[in-house]
Design an enzyme around this catalytic site. Structure first.
Site, PDB file in Angstrom:
ATOM      1  CB  SER A   1      -0.816  -0.021   1.351  1.00  0.00           C
ATOM      2  OG  SER A   1      -1.498   1.354   1.479  1.00  0.00           O
TER       3      SER A   1
ATOM      4  CE1 TYR B   1      -4.110  -1.985   5.007  1.00  0.00           C
ATOM      5  CE2 TYR B   1      -2.836  -0.025   4.365  1.00  0.00           C
ATOM      6  CZ  TYR B   1      -3.498  -1.352   3.886  1.00  0.00           C
ATOM      7  OH  TYR B   1      -3.827  -1.453   2.639  1.00  0.00           O
TER       8      TYR B   1
HETATM    9  N1  LIG Z   1      -8.940  -0.166  -0.114  1.00  0.00           N
HETATM   10  C1  LIG Z   1      -7.780   0.708   0.036  1.00  0.00           C
HETATM   11  O1  LIG Z   1      -7.939   1.835  -0.136  1.00  0.00           O
HETATM   12  C2  LIG Z   1      -6.555  -0.237  -0.206  1.00  0.00           C
HETATM   13  C3  LIG Z   1      -5.354   0.695  -0.578  1.00  0.00           C
HETATM   14  C4  LIG Z   1      -4.256   0.006  -0.758  1.00  0.00           C
HETATM   15  C5  LIG Z   1      -3.797  -1.486  -0.413  1.00  0.00           C
HETATM   16  N2  LIG Z   1      -4.954  -1.995  -0.229  1.00  0.00           N
HETATM   17  C6  LIG Z   1      -4.813  -3.548  -0.099  1.00  0.00           C
HETATM   18  O2  LIG Z   1      -5.699  -4.595  -1.071  1.00  0.00           O
HETATM   19  C7  LIG Z   1      -6.104  -5.727  -0.513  1.00  0.00           C
HETATM   20  C8  LIG Z   1      -7.581  -5.908  -0.610  1.00  0.00           C
HETATM   21  O3  LIG Z   1      -8.166  -5.019   0.092  1.00  0.00           O
HETATM   22  P1  LIG Z   1      -9.644  -4.367  -0.126  1.00  0.00           P
HETATM   23  O4  LIG Z   1      -9.504  -2.998  -0.015  1.00  0.00           O
HETATM   24  O5  LIG Z   1      -9.951  -4.926  -1.356  1.00  0.00           O
HETATM   25  O6  LIG Z   1     -10.541  -4.919   1.070  1.00  0.00           O
HETATM   26  P2  LIG Z   1     -11.660  -5.988   1.215  1.00  0.00           P
HETATM   27  O7  LIG Z   1     -12.651  -6.032   0.286  1.00  0.00           O
HETATM   28  O8  LIG Z   1     -11.972  -5.923   2.664  1.00  0.00           O
HETATM   29  O9  LIG Z   1     -11.084  -7.185   0.954  1.00  0.00           O
HETATM   30  C9  LIG Z   1     -10.362  -7.855   1.778  1.00  0.00           C
HETATM   31  C10 LIG Z   1     -10.044  -9.237   1.097  1.00  0.00           C
HETATM   32  O10 LIG Z   1      -9.072 -10.098   2.137  1.00  0.00           O
HETATM   33  C11 LIG Z   1      -9.678 -11.267   2.562  1.00  0.00           C
HETATM   34  N3  LIG Z   1      -9.136 -11.554   3.753  1.00  0.00           N
HETATM   35  C12 LIG Z   1      -9.116 -11.081   4.989  1.00  0.00           C
HETATM   36  N4  LIG Z   1      -8.643 -11.724   5.866  1.00  0.00           N
HETATM   37  C13 LIG Z   1      -8.377 -12.923   5.337  1.00  0.00           C
HETATM   38  C14 LIG Z   1      -7.883 -14.191   6.140  1.00  0.00           C
HETATM   39  N5  LIG Z   1      -7.427 -14.280   7.183  1.00  0.00           N
HETATM   40  N6  LIG Z   1      -7.464 -15.178   5.157  1.00  0.00           N
HETATM   41  C15 LIG Z   1      -8.070 -15.157   3.686  1.00  0.00           C
HETATM   42  N7  LIG Z   1      -8.444 -13.914   3.226  1.00  0.00           N
HETATM   43  C16 LIG Z   1      -8.702 -12.816   4.186  1.00  0.00           C
HETATM   44  C17 LIG Z   1     -11.223 -10.880   2.709  1.00  0.00           C
HETATM   45  O11 LIG Z   1     -11.934 -12.072   2.314  1.00  0.00           O
HETATM   46  P3  LIG Z   1     -12.705 -13.036   3.334  1.00  0.00           P
HETATM   47  O12 LIG Z   1     -13.280 -12.067   4.563  1.00  0.00           O
HETATM   48  O13 LIG Z   1     -13.641 -13.618   2.672  1.00  0.00           O
HETATM   49  O14 LIG Z   1     -11.478 -13.824   3.982  1.00  0.00           O
HETATM   50  C18 LIG Z   1     -11.485  -9.975   1.116  1.00  0.00           C
HETATM   51  O15 LIG Z   1     -11.551 -10.919   0.260  1.00  0.00           O
HETATM   52  C19 LIG Z   1      -5.460  -5.759   1.058  1.00  0.00           C
HETATM   53  O16 LIG Z   1      -4.352  -6.128   1.083  1.00  0.00           O
HETATM   54  C20 LIG Z   1      -5.415  -3.975   1.253  1.00  0.00           C
HETATM   55  O17 LIG Z   1      -4.485  -3.944   2.303  1.00  0.00           O
HETATM   56  C21 LIG Z   1      -6.347  -1.609  -0.252  1.00  0.00           C
END
Ligand SMILES: NC(=O)c1ccc[n+]([C@@H]2O[C@H](COP(=O)([O-])OP(=O)(O)OC[C@H]3O[C@@H](n4cnc5c(N)ncnc54)[C@H](OP(=O)(O)O)[C@@H]3O)[C@@H](O)[C@H]2O)c1
Length: 267
Positions: free
Chosen positions: A144, A157
């Protein structure tokens, strides 16, 4: 790198960026393996991919909690058994705890690290021997912009994502000199519109900005394009690029920016 026909595992594929990445890989003709804990959501993502891209290979769905070693081992084994291996592993599963660092507990740090850092590490250790045997493979670690510098109210984070970046860099250099054919790419997205913010624990003391949050499909398309072009790292958004450049050149400016953010988002 050619996406068509490649075998791609995406962790955290049940929502947000992971679901969008899986769809983008499938659109380009990859066999996608969708992994997360919520099986029903994974099936919905798979069904959507099949209906939107009928020409794409049918996605595989594997229930996997990245905090559990045997789940991760089963995920990688399923790919080997059913597809013969893995070409790209996207470590995307992630979580956050939001709020003032002084209010966050050690357990909160441990919870976030278990997914963002150790979860990705487990996946890397499990897939590495497979990719080495193949003589090629790409590990894509979703860090990130918040991993480039400690962001106010995001200590858990930011530190987990900075750690993920560091281990990716170590592994990358080692694999390169050993000529194993395994590459590691680090991706730093900025704010993405996903459900992460609804689910995260908030310990108080600060609030999320009302920033422009980019749509997940757009971010996913940019990431897949960078993979196709063989980019080593991808830092997204103007703020992210500025943070990366000023970190080395003008650290004082980054510090001032962080204080400004801390003031602006304080409750
Ligand atoms: N949103 C932002 O602004 C942003 C910015 C930079 C980077 N990111 C990164 O992008 C990635 C995806 O995040 P997102 O924003 O798309 O959020 P999200 O919609 O909440 O997705 C998170 C995903 O991670 C899975 N997850 C969580 N805990 C888990 C576990 N213990 N085992 C396996 N899967 C798990 C969840 O699925 P289940 O609950 O079904 O397991 C879900 O599919 C993350 O690494 C996040 O840090 C996000």
């Amino acid at each position: 790198m050619r996406i068509e026909g490649s075998r791609v595992v995406v962790t955290g594929a049940s929502s947000g960026l992971g679901a969008a990445l899986a769809a983008e890989f499938a659109r380009k003709g990859a066999v996608v393996v969708l992994a997360a804990r919520r099986l029903e959501r994974l099936r919905q993502v798979a069904a959507r991919i099949t209906s939107e891209f009928p020409q794409a290979p049918t996605p595989l769905v594997v229930k996997c909690d990245v905090r559990v070693k045997k789940d991760v081992a089963n995920l990688v084994k399923s790919c080997v058994d059913r597809l013969g291996g893995t070409d790209i592993m996207v470590n995307n599963a992630g979580t956050a705890v939001y709020g003032e660092t002084a209010r966050v507990s050690v357990e909160d740090f441990q919870d976030v690290f278990e997914v963002n850092f150790f979860g990705a590490l487990r996946c890397m250790y499990e897939v590495l021997p497979v990719m080495k045997r193949q003589g090629k493979g790409l590990i894509v670690n979703i860090s990130s912009v918040a991993g480039l510098h400690g962001i106010p109210y995001l200590a858990t984070y930011s530190s987990s994502k900075a750690g993920l970046m560091a281990v990716s860099q170590s592994l990358r250099a080692e694999q390169a000199i050993r000529k194993t054919g395994v590459r590691v790419m680090i991706v730093c997205p900025g704010y993405v519109q996903t459900e992460m913010f609804e689910k995260e624990k908030n310990v108080g003391g600060g609030h999320r900005p009302r920033h422009p949050y980019r749509p997940a499909p757009k971010v996913a398309a940019a990431i897949v394009k960078a993979i196709e072009r063989g980019k080593r790292d991808l830092v997204m958004t103007l703020e992210g690029k500025a943070l990366a450049v000023f970190k080395g050149l003008l650290p004082g400016l980054n510090e001032m920016t962080m204080r400004k953010i801390a003031r602006k988002l304080r409750d």
